[in-house]
Design a protein around this motif. Sequence first.
Motif, PDB file in Angstrom:
ATOM      1  N   ALA A 186    -127.437  13.033  39.892  1.00 25.70           N
ATOM      2  CA  ALA A 186    -126.666  12.021  40.245  1.00 25.70           C
ATOM      3  C   ALA A 186    -125.201  12.052  39.700  1.00 25.70           C
ATOM      4  N   GLY A 187    -124.807  13.094  38.694  1.00 24.34           N
ATOM      5  CA  GLY A 187    -123.728  13.006  38.234  1.00 24.34           C
ATOM      6  C   GLY A 187    -123.527  12.367  37.069  1.00 24.34           C
ATOM      7  N   ARG A 188    -124.389  12.020  36.162  1.00 23.17           N
ATOM      8  CA  ARG A 188    -124.093  10.979  35.259  1.00 23.17           C
ATOM      9  C   ARG A 188    -124.226  11.618  33.877  1.00 23.17           C
ATOM     10  N   THR A 189    -124.221  13.223  33.821  1.00 20.60           N
ATOM     11  CA  THR A 189    -124.659  13.759  32.476  1.00 20.60           C
ATOM     12  C   THR A 189    -123.410  14.659  31.961  1.00 20.60           C
ATOM     13  N   GLY A 190    -122.304  14.800  32.821  1.00 19.10           N
ATOM     14  CA  GLY A 190    -121.133  15.602  32.201  1.00 19.10           C
ATOM     15  C   GLY A 190    -121.741  17.234  32.286  1.00 19.10           C
ATOM     16  N   SER A 191    -121.027  18.102  31.490  1.00 17.82           N
ATOM     17  CA  SER A 191    -121.318  19.251  31.724  1.00 17.82           C
ATOM     18  C   SER A 191    -122.229  20.040  30.736  1.00 17.82           C
ATOM     19  N   TYR A 192    -122.963  21.118  31.258  1.00 18.16           N
ATOM     20  CA  TYR A 192    -124.092  21.588  30.454  1.00 18.16           C
ATOM     21  C   TYR A 192    -123.515  22.663  29.625  1.00 18.16           C
ATOM     22  N   ASP A 193    -123.918  22.669  28.257  1.00 15.94           N
ATOM     23  CA  ASP A 193    -123.602  23.576  27.321  1.00 15.94           C
ATOM     24  C   ASP A 193    -124.878  24.509  27.160  1.00 15.94           C
ATOM     25  N   ALA A 194    -124.845  25.735  27.561  1.00 16.15           N
ATOM     26  CA  ALA A 194    -126.029  26.735  27.600  1.00 16.15           C
ATOM     27  C   ALA A 194    -126.363  27.178  26.230  1.00 16.15           C
ATOM     28  N   VAL A 195    -125.648  27.018  25.301  1.00 16.82           N
ATOM     29  CA  VAL A 195    -125.978  27.468  23.960  1.00 16.82           C
ATOM     30  C   VAL A 195    -126.857  26.268  23.317  1.00 16.82           C
ATOM     31  N   SER A 196    -126.174  25.130  23.372  1.00 18.00           N
ATOM     32  CA  SER A 196    -127.184  24.300  22.779  1.00 18.00           C
ATOM     33  C   SER A 196    -128.238  23.660  23.831  1.00 18.00           C
ATOM     34  N   GLU A 197    -128.003  23.939  24.970  1.00 17.45           N
ATOM     35  CA  GLU A 197    -129.085  23.325  26.006  1.00 17.45           C
ATOM     36  C   GLU A 197    -129.034  21.860  26.070  1.00 17.45           C
ATOM     37  N   THR A 198    -127.710  21.395  26.058  1.00 17.55           N
ATOM     38  CA  THR A 198    -127.524  19.928  25.979  1.00 17.55           C
ATOM     39  C   THR A 198    -126.307  19.604  27.005  1.00 17.55           C
ATOM     40  N   TRP A 199    -126.279  18.408  27.488  1.00 16.02           N
ATOM     41  CA  TRP A 199    -125.392  17.910  28.646  1.00 16.02           C
ATOM     42  C   TRP A 199    -124.331  17.037  27.817  1.00 16.02           C
ATOM     43  N   SER A 200    -123.197  17.212  27.956  1.00 17.07           N
ATOM     44  CA  SER A 200    -122.228  16.573  27.394  1.00 17.07           C
ATOM     45  C   SER A 200    -122.212  15.003  27.231  1.00 17.07           C
ATOM     46  N   GLU A 201    -122.512  14.419  28.080  1.00 14.87           N
ATOM     47  CA  GLU A 201    -122.728  12.886  28.159  1.00 14.87           C
ATOM     48  C   GLU A 201    -124.042  12.282  28.022  1.00 14.87           C
ATOM     49  N   VAL A 202    -124.826  13.077  27.539  1.00 13.13           N
ATOM     50  CA  VAL A 202    -126.413  12.575  27.242  1.00 13.13           C
ATOM     51  C   VAL A 202    -126.530  12.421  25.775  1.00 13.13           C
ATOM     52  N   ILE A 203    -126.862  11.153  25.462  1.00  6.75           N
ATOM     53  CA  ILE A 203    -127.306  11.235  23.855  1.00  6.75           C
ATOM     54  C   ILE A 203    -128.644  11.575  23.824  1.00  6.75           C
ATOM     55  N   TYR A 204    -128.890  12.667  22.861  1.00  4.05           N
ATOM     56  CA  TYR A 204    -130.064  12.970  22.464  1.00  4.05           C
ATOM     57  C   TYR A 204    -130.857  12.382  21.137  1.00  4.05           C
TER      58      TYR A 204
END
Length: 404
Positions: free
Chosen positions: A142-160
Amino acid sequence: MFKVNENYLKLPGSYLFSTIGKKVNAYAAANPDKKIIRLGIGDVTQPLPAAVVEALHKAVDEMADASTFHGYAPDLGYEFLRNAIVENDFRARGCDIRADEIFVSDGAKSDSANIQEIFGLDNKIAVCDPVYPVYVDSNVMAGRTGSYDAVSETWSEVIYMPCTAENGFVPELPEKTPDMIYLCFPNNPTGCTITKDQLQVWVDYANKVGAVIIFDAAYEAYIAQEDVPHSIYECDGARTCAIELRSFSKNAGFTGLRLAYTVVPGDLKAGDVALNGLWARRHGTKYNGAPYIVQRAGEAVYSKEGKQQIREMVGRYMKNAHYILEGLKGAGYEVYGGVNSPYVWMKTPDKMTSWEFFDYLLEKANVVGTPGSGFGPSGEHYFRLTAFGSYENTVEAVERIKGI
Ligand code: MLT
């Protein structure tokens, strides 16, 4: 030239269970003599309960006769099923939920992926880590998660919200304020759960900050302990902050039949916009309803015989869970879950990564599980086994693991 939805291009790799399927198929093709035991994807193996099969046969016969034939189902689902759901899943537990707040569908996977559509794209989502991948991937699309960081395997706009052995696999309230909070209890993949008091903290928090909780209760039938809530609506104030997802897959063996429902209470509003109306609009526009015969099968789940047969089925899977849990514990593994859930979550031995352990187990024991890191960065060094196999296979798998 037409353009694709570029959000899809941001998704790393393929869907977790497709990747595992491919790896296992390649191993099986190269080693045709090996008997592989699959405790990977959480797919049921026992046949449908007799009451469900009987209801299916009857409904098929109705479809064969013009006087009892059924075409399109009503938008929200047949009343006979929604009433049975309300009576058994909610009123019986003291929850104030009405039939017009129930939306019958073909699966909790699709509901959990689709529900984000009725929310603004600038909403911030918070997810447990590890997490069922559908919640995150559908928000990526949907385009809600920002960009992906392959090192940390996380999305910039997601709260983990890490869920590890250190916090008993229960997330702490996040520092940043989310708009949409995904919670799944009993949890997939950790197999751990939350008490009613702990869940009440989340409900109070969501009401305070104006967030919505998307509560996935697909594994509700496996709850064994008293203080574990079966529905988020057991908590005070949940009607103004929570949507609940339910499934017939894991309790009644419907993974191949497809039936689920979503609860959107009338009191859940963004300003003066009721989410119930939005979801009704979406449902009516994009969906033509679960098949009549399947909804009749769902109704049979709530009959006296159906309930008894389902209890027995869940009991058989929980016998497997117990065997895995105790067997691995006895062999010195660190194991969690498996008490209120059909999933056992184990720590990988010797600091192996989750995928290293996946390969090791496949090669040495010919047993398939699911690498914890596939569910998120905090799943690294963990591994999931399901209790959905046959008892014989479960026993053999545990003995093989103990032997490596
Ligand atoms: C799983 O293995 O996590 C489940 O089968 C996923 C699902 O229910 O879609």
